[in-house]
Design a protein around this motif. Structure first.
Motif, PDB file in Angstrom:
ATOM      1  N   PHE A   1      45.367  49.605  55.217  1.00 27.52           N
ATOM      2  CA  PHE A   1      44.389  50.656  55.647  1.00 27.52           C
ATOM      3  C   PHE A   1      43.245  50.139  56.491  1.00 27.52           C
ATOM      4  N   LEU A   2      42.660  49.033  55.829  1.00 21.78           N
ATOM      5  CA  LEU A   2      42.120  48.118  56.334  1.00 21.78           C
ATOM      6  C   LEU A   2      42.307  47.064  57.382  1.00 21.78           C
ATOM      7  N   GLY A   3      43.913  46.662  57.045  1.00 21.55           N
ATOM      8  CA  GLY A   3      44.091  45.970  58.862  1.00 21.55           C
ATOM      9  C   GLY A   3      43.888  46.415  59.243  1.00 21.55           C
ATOM     10  N   ILE A   4      45.030  47.903  59.942  1.00 28.72           N
ATOM     11  CA  ILE A   4      45.352  48.903  60.496  1.00 28.72           C
ATOM     12  C   ILE A   4      43.663  49.132  61.332  1.00 28.72           C
ATOM     13  N   ILE A   5      43.098  49.734  60.782  1.00 30.68           N
ATOM     14  CA  ILE A   5      41.765  50.248  61.409  1.00 30.68           C
ATOM     15  C   ILE A   5      41.146  48.492  62.051  1.00 30.68           C
ATOM     16  N   LEU A   6      41.234  47.617  61.249  1.00 31.52           N
ATOM     17  CA  LEU A   6      40.646  46.217  62.089  1.00 31.52           C
ATOM     18  C   LEU A   6      41.552  45.216  63.095  1.00 31.52           C
ATOM     19  N   LEU A   7      42.268  46.381  63.199  1.00 31.70           N
ATOM     20  CA  LEU A   7      43.801  45.940  64.634  1.00 31.70           C
ATOM     21  C   LEU A   7      43.867  46.941  66.020  1.00 31.70           C
ATOM     22  N   VAL A   8      42.769  47.907  65.295  1.00 32.09           N
ATOM     23  CA  VAL A   8      42.657  49.230  66.522  1.00 32.09           C
ATOM     24  C   VAL A   8      41.303  48.559  67.041  1.00 32.09           C
TER      25      VAL A   8
ATOM     26  N   TYR B   1      47.661  44.758  76.619  1.00 30.47           N
ATOM     27  CA  TYR B   1      47.823  43.317  76.271  1.00 30.47           C
ATOM     28  C   TYR B   1      48.037  42.696  74.088  1.00 30.47           C
ATOM     29  N   TYR B   2      46.729  42.591  73.700  1.00 26.99           N
ATOM     30  CA  TYR B   2      46.663  42.349  72.074  1.00 26.99           C
ATOM     31  C   TYR B   2      47.621  43.916  71.772  1.00 26.99           C
ATOM     32  N   MET B   3      48.280  44.306  72.408  1.00 25.34           N
ATOM     33  CA  MET B   3      49.223  45.539  71.203  1.00 25.34           C
ATOM     34  C   MET B   3      50.774  44.888  71.040  1.00 25.34           C
ATOM     35  N   LEU B   4      50.419  44.069  72.854  1.00 23.99           N
ATOM     36  CA  LEU B   4      51.610  43.221  72.554  1.00 23.99           C
ATOM     37  C   LEU B   4      52.070  41.426  71.722  1.00 23.99           C
ATOM     38  N   LYS B   5      50.535  41.203  71.936  1.00 24.36           N
ATOM     39  CA  LYS B   5      50.643  40.017  71.158  1.00 24.36           C
ATOM     40  C   LYS B   5      50.748  40.715  69.563  1.00 24.36           C
ATOM     41  N   ILE B   6      50.467  41.673  69.044  1.00 23.59           N
ATOM     42  CA  ILE B   6      50.446  41.932  67.659  1.00 23.59           C
ATOM     43  C   ILE B   6      51.603  41.838  67.401  1.00 23.59           C
ATOM     44  N   ALA B   7      52.952  43.120  68.247  1.00 19.70           N
ATOM     45  CA  ALA B   7      53.897  43.356  67.857  1.00 19.70           C
ATOM     46  C   ALA B   7      54.747  41.697  67.902  1.00 19.70           C
ATOM     47  N   GLY B   8      54.359  40.327  68.717  1.00 23.13           N
ATOM     48  CA  GLY B   8      55.262  39.713  68.445  1.00 23.13           C
ATOM     49  C   GLY B   8      54.692  38.912  67.518  1.00 23.13           C
ATOM     50  N   LEU B   9      52.948  38.675  67.237  1.00 21.41           N
ATOM     51  CA  LEU B   9      52.977  38.247  65.800  1.00 21.41           C
ATOM     52  C   LEU B   9      54.058  39.167  64.265  1.00 21.41           C
ATOM     53  N   VAL B  10      54.057  40.638  64.807  1.00 21.46           N
ATOM     54  CA  VAL B  10      55.106  40.336  63.523  1.00 21.46           C
ATOM     55  C   VAL B  10      55.871  40.352  63.562  1.00 21.46           C
ATOM     56  N   VAL B  11      56.795  40.819  64.343  1.00 21.54           N
ATOM     57  CA  VAL B  11      58.353  39.860  64.487  1.00 21.54           C
ATOM     58  C   VAL B  11      58.859  38.702  64.285  1.00 21.54           C
ATOM     59  N   THR B  12      57.172  37.460  64.629  1.00 21.36           N
ATOM     60  CA  THR B  12      57.265  36.256  64.017  1.00 21.36           C
ATOM     61  C   THR B  12      57.474  36.481  62.704  1.00 21.36           C
ATOM     62  N   PHE B  13      56.384  36.598  61.480  1.00 25.27           N
ATOM     63  CA  PHE B  13      56.321  37.061  60.410  1.00 25.27           C
ATOM     64  C   PHE B  13      57.438  37.564  59.522  1.00 25.27           C
ATOM     65  N   ILE B  14      58.259  38.647  60.267  1.00 23.18           N
ATOM     66  CA  ILE B  14      59.782  38.864  59.914  1.00 23.18           C
ATOM     67  C   ILE B  14      60.470  37.924  59.582  1.00 23.18           C
ATOM     68  N   LEU B  15      60.715  37.158  60.758  1.00 20.00           N
ATOM     69  CA  LEU B  15      61.649  36.472  61.213  1.00 20.00           C
ATOM     70  C   LEU B  15      61.193  34.821  59.614  1.00 20.00           C
ATOM     71  N   THR B  16      59.688  34.933  59.601  1.00 17.22           N
ATOM     72  CA  THR B  16      59.230  33.709  58.935  1.00 17.22           C
ATOM     73  C   THR B  16      59.772  33.775  57.625  1.00 17.22           C
ATOM     74  N   ALA B  17      58.915  35.410  57.322  1.00  9.07           N
ATOM     75  CA  ALA B  17      59.129  36.079  55.972  1.00  9.07           C
ATOM     76  C   ALA B  17      60.825  35.594  55.855  1.00  9.07           C
ATOM     77  N   LEU B  18      61.568  35.851  56.142  1.00  6.99           N
ATOM     78  CA  LEU B  18      63.402  35.109  55.971  1.00  6.99           C
ATOM     79  C   LEU B  18      62.768  34.130  55.223  1.00  6.99           C
ATOM     80  N   VAL B  19      62.932  33.258  55.849  1.00  7.70           N
ATOM     81  CA  VAL B  19      63.763  32.001  55.845  1.00  7.70           C
ATOM     82  C   VAL B  19      63.422  31.830  53.938  1.00  7.70           C
ATOM     83  N   PRO B  20      61.845  31.839  53.053  1.00  6.90           N
ATOM     84  CA  PRO B  20      62.641  31.744  52.355  1.00  6.90           C
ATOM     85  C   PRO B  20      63.014  32.486  51.104  1.00  6.90           C
ATOM     86  N   ILE B  21      62.683  33.717  51.724  1.00  7.53           N
ATOM     87  CA  ILE B  21      63.970  34.496  51.174  1.00  7.53           C
ATOM     88  C   ILE B  21      65.492  35.027  51.412  1.00  7.53           C
TER      89      ILE B  21
END
Length: 247
Positions: A231-238, A98-118
């Motif tokens: 590294f710290l971010g990945i540990i917190l996500l796990v 469940y949380y992996m799907l939520k995190i994956a969704g946030l990652v894709v949303t982040f990429i789409l969001t960051a692409l706007v100013p780029i």
């Protein structure tokens, strides 16, 4: 295939909403203002399309991009989602999935969001300066956006799992950390947005100089610090994925 459909649904749920649309409009306005008011003059005498100025631009917009992502993260921990989660966890769906799907969704949303100013910056450089050598900006985009996002994603998920109210407190904190000069307040190892490094290195190199071709290299200390944040971010996500929910 079922996982892919769930991920598609999660991404659509995040980006096809009035809340996300309003955030993107704010980001577009902020990016336009940054490009036309700050970037166009160059950074400390460098060209508007120099590595110095573009890194300054990325550091500038990163605070708003991260704040938007944290704001979207609150959807995972709102009352409606919490009620749905009780039903989901009673079904044969692991909490980690469940949380992996939520995190994956946030990652894709982040990429789409960051692409706007780029993408806006690339169009701006092409139209105004006929400049198109954007590949050289790739490593600065990666080192100034990705580690910050992964770290704040991990922090946000842990805070949200503890209390959704903590996430709302993280939004202004992240924006202020990326927007204000915190070098006199926070130590260098808390340079989440790369602001301290950028202030010191560019000021030392460029102050009083007029050359627009001064090389800009990321120091090894800076690179190591970004790796630590990843590294710290990945540990917190796990931790978020596998720490059992309270009954």
């Amino acid at each position: 295939m079922n996982n892919i459909n769930l991920l598609k649904y999660e991404i659509k749920r995040m980006i096809i909403s009035k809340k996300y649309l309003y955030m993107i409009l704010i980001l577009i306005a902020f990016t336009y203002d940054s490009l036309t008011r700050l970037v166009i003059g160059g950074y400390y005498g460098t060209a508007p399309f120099s590595e110095w100025t573009y890194t300054f631009f990325i550091q500038l917009i990163s605070s708003l991009v991260m704040s938007i992502m944290i704001f979207m993260m609150t959807n995972i921990f709102n009352e409606k989602e919490l009620r749905a989660r009780k039903i989901l966890f009673s079904a044969p769906i692991p909490q980690s999935k469940y949380y992996m799907l939520k995190i994956a969704g946030l990652v894709v949303t982040f990429i789409l969001t960051a692409l706007v100013p780029i993408i806006m910056s690339f169009i701006y450089y092409k139209v105004l300066f006929d400049y198109s050598q954007f590949i050289i900006f790739g490593k600065y985009i990666i080192w100034f956006l990705i580690p910050t996002f992964i770290f704040l994603l991990g922090v946000g998920m842990v805070l949200g799992k503890t209390s959704s109210k903590l996430l709302y407190g993280l939004i202004p904190m992240a924006f202020l950390l990326g927007s204000m000069n915190t070098s006199s307040i926070l130590p260098l190892w808390l340079d989440i947005f790369g602001q301290h490094f950028f202030e010191m290195s560019t000021f030392a190199e460029l102050f009083g100089r007029t050359s627009q071709n001064i090389s800009f290299d990321l120091s090894s200390d800076f690179i190591y610090s970004r790796l630590v944040f990843i590294f710290l971010g990945i540990i917190l996500l796990v931790y978020t994925c596998f720490k059992r929910e309270k009954e």
